[in-house]
Design a protein around this motif. Structure first.
Motif, PDB file in Angstrom:
ATOM      1  N   SER B  85     -11.715   1.126  -0.514  1.00  9.40           N
ATOM      2  CA  SER B  85     -11.407   2.361   0.212  1.00  9.40           C
ATOM      3  C   SER B  85     -11.551   2.179   1.725  1.00  9.40           C
ATOM      4  N   MET B  87     -10.731  -0.629   3.334  1.00  6.33           N
ATOM      5  CA  MET B  87      -9.483  -1.301   3.716  1.00  6.33           C
ATOM      6  C   MET B  87      -8.327  -0.311   3.765  1.00  6.33           C
ATOM      7  N   THR B  88      -8.239   0.498   2.706  1.00  8.60           N
ATOM      8  CA  THR B  88      -7.145   1.466   2.635  1.00  8.60           C
ATOM      9  C   THR B  88      -7.222   2.460   3.789  1.00  8.60           C
ATOM     10  N   MET B  91      -6.140   0.958   7.176  1.00  9.90           N
ATOM     11  CA  MET B  91      -4.694   0.783   7.294  1.00  9.90           C
ATOM     12  C   MET B  91      -3.992   2.128   7.440  1.00  9.90           C
TER      13      MET B  91
END
Lengths: 291, 278
Positions: B85, B87-88, B91
């Motif tokens: 989560s 990383m998401t 981005m």
């Protein structure tokens, strides 16, 4: 080229979680809406019969469902009030200049960490043995008896235990709110001769409104969705007198095997929870603009 | 005079807090009593501290196995939730287009869905995958971990998203010019800066996954796979009347929570506060 590269990284970072999330939440949600239009017993060999909106119409003839809806509303209103009153009182106590305030805060928060299922069992024992024991000891058998065998008091027992679990949690929210109140305002009122009660009603409480909104709705939605404490403390009894919404859905689907009808209940449940939460977001946003 | 009343208040406050926790005391003292002693006085200290009921409860609950199962499921789930989560969210914050906004909004919107709305179709879907594709999602810890990630990702992405928005982008740009890959930028520069919110995300998820009952009760069938809430539930189903055993069992289940609280008390209170206010 640069764009293509960017897209590659986006996919690499976002897609793994998005895939898991889609398979666990999105797809079941959509299948769930589909199931709500069928009559089905959950056995894959048996046919699913399309019944249109019948399942939703049937909800209004289901006495136990309507009773659950009423009990859940009653439970929610009562526990939202008690949790917030107790939580706010705790917050005021542990933010005062008392030496043991920090230790008290640590202790008061603890029940929240014990899961709902386990603390339901703990309180089952307290009501069963300790309350009876206290009744014999004090003679106050109108207050100290096993609440869990009385249809009306069993619901109060749920409110009681849920308050015990959640009071420390909203205490934390209120503490943050109290600490944000500028000290000079309170000091000025003190110098002007305001009593502690006046200071609370005229200064602390109005300035706590944002924290109050947050904890009201936090408790509102968690009370409405309660399941674990319900299961372990009363199991819905006596005689379904405390079967709240979430448990009614579970029992309809996995107990009675009415998968389609139960799922229709679950969709209605979602709509209500969503309405509560969206109202909260709307009110909080509106308040933030005003401030 | 003033000093004395201060002490009295201090003592009263701590007594109030201890009284509030009296159910835990009651469970604890009665876990050492035999039935007769228990009925004579449910509030008194036990006459002797024998661990007989603990040994029996441990065996009947399969406590060691349940503890290890709970630890495995919770730790692995939380690690995956934090990694995926963060990383998401990073981005999504750093990509300015409609798709990214849409994905974020979808995550947020699903936070409205109660578990009861998803449980039956999810179980149907999971058993279909297990049977037709041969992927062992049903009745395995790994399947449960997979579902935990799915259910807890929305709140975690939301919390990370809010935090990352406040980090200036210039740091990352400098690193990108130096030729570091996005992967390197994220793990070397961004992730270390996320420490405070990572603590919050971890604590919120540990509490809710550790205590979760309904999802594991639907997915885990084998006795050997049971987590602590599950084994407590079945334990009570089988031994409702034997209260002294039950007391010992309940005390056992609380011990890990108390240890966790003692170790990370400050972070927990802070994390709960932040999680609630957002």
């Amino acid at each position: 080229m640069a764009n293509k590269n960017k897209r590659k990284w986006f996919v690499l970072f976002v897609v793994p979680l998005l895939f898991i999330f889609t398979t666990v939440v999105i797809i079941p949600f959509l299948i769930g809406i589909y199931y709500a239009f069928f009559e089905w017993d959950g056995i894959s060999a048996n046919p699913m019969e399309f019944v249109g909106l019948d399942n939703f119409g049937k909800l209004f003839d289901d006495d136990q469902f309507l009773r659950s809806a009423w009990l859940t509303t009653l439970f929610t209103v009562l526990s939202v009030i008690t949790i917030n009153v107790v939580g706010l009182a705790f917050a005021l106590l542990v933010t005062s200049k008392i030496r043991t305030a920090n230790a008290a805060r640590t202790l008061l928060f603890m029940p929240y960490l014990i899961g709902g299922l386990i603390l339901g069992y703990i309180w089952q024992f307290v009501f069963l043995d300790v309350f009876e024991f206290l009744g014999e000891l004090t003679g106050l058998t109108d207050v100290f008896f096993n609440w869990l065998i009385d249809p009306e008091f069993a619901l109060y027992a749920l409110v009681f235990v849920f308050t015990w679990q959640m009071a420390g949690y909203v205490m934390i929210v209120y503490i943050a709110g109290i600490q944000a109140i500028p000290n000079d305002v309170v000091e000025a009122a003190k110098i002007d001769g305001a009593t502690p009660w006046q200071r609370f009603m005229r200064i602390t409480l109005p300035l706590l409104m944002p924290a109050l909104t947050i904890s009201l709705f936090l408790t509102l939605s968690s009370a409405f969705k309660i399941y674990d404490v319900n299961l372990s403390l009363t199991g819905g009894g006596p005689a379904n007198a405390t079967e709240l919404f979430a448990m009614n859905i579970y029992n309809e689907i996995f107990g009675s095997g009415n998968y389609g009808f139960g799922q229709a209940k679950a969709i209605v449940f979602f709509v209500i929870v969503a309405a509560i939460t969206l109202t909260q977001v709307y009110l909080t946003k509106k308040r933030e603009v005003e401030m | 005079m003033k000093k004395a009343s201060g002490w009295i208040k201090s003592i009263l406050l701590i007594l109030l807090a201890l009284f509030f926790l009296s159910p835990i005391y009651i469970i604890f003292v009665n876990s050492f009593k035999d039935r007769q002693e228990l009925y004579e006085n449910a509030l008194s200290l036990p006459e002797s501290f024998s661990f007989q009921y603990y040994i029996e409860a441990m065996e009947k609950m399969n406590f060691v196995s349940a503890l290890l199962n709970s630890l495995y499921v919770t730790i692995v789930s939380v690690i995956f939730i934090v990694v995926l989560s963060s990383m998401t969210a990073w981005m999504l914050v750093r990509t300015n287009n409609k798709l990214s906004t849409f994905i974020f909004m979808t995550f947020i919107a699903t936070m409205l869905i109660p578990f009861q709305t998803l449980m039956m179709p999810l179980m149907q879907f999971i058993s279909t995958i297990t049977q037709d594709l041969g992927i062992p999602m049903y009745n395995t810890h790994e399947g449960l971990i997979y579902m935990n990630i799915g259910f807890h990702s929305a709140l975690s992405v939301f919390l990370y998203h809010g935090f990352i928005k406040s980090i200036p982008i210039t740091l990352e740009e400098a690193a990108t010019i130096d030729g570091a890959s996005k992967f390197g930028v994220f793990w070397r520069i961004i992730f270390p800066m996320l420490k405070p919110i990572t603590a919050t995300v971890m604590i919120l998820n540990v509490i809710s996954i550790w205590n979760d009952f309904l999802l594991p009760s639907l997915t885990l069938i084998d006795k050997g796979l049971r987590t602590i809430p599950l084994s407590t539930f079945y334990f009570f189903g089988e031994f409702t009347i034997q209260w002294n055993l039950a007391m010992a069992g309940l005390t056992l289940t609380i011990i890990p929570v108390i240890i966790f609280y003692a170790l990370a008390q400050k972070h927990i209170i802070k994390g709960i506060g932040e999680g609630a206010v957002k």
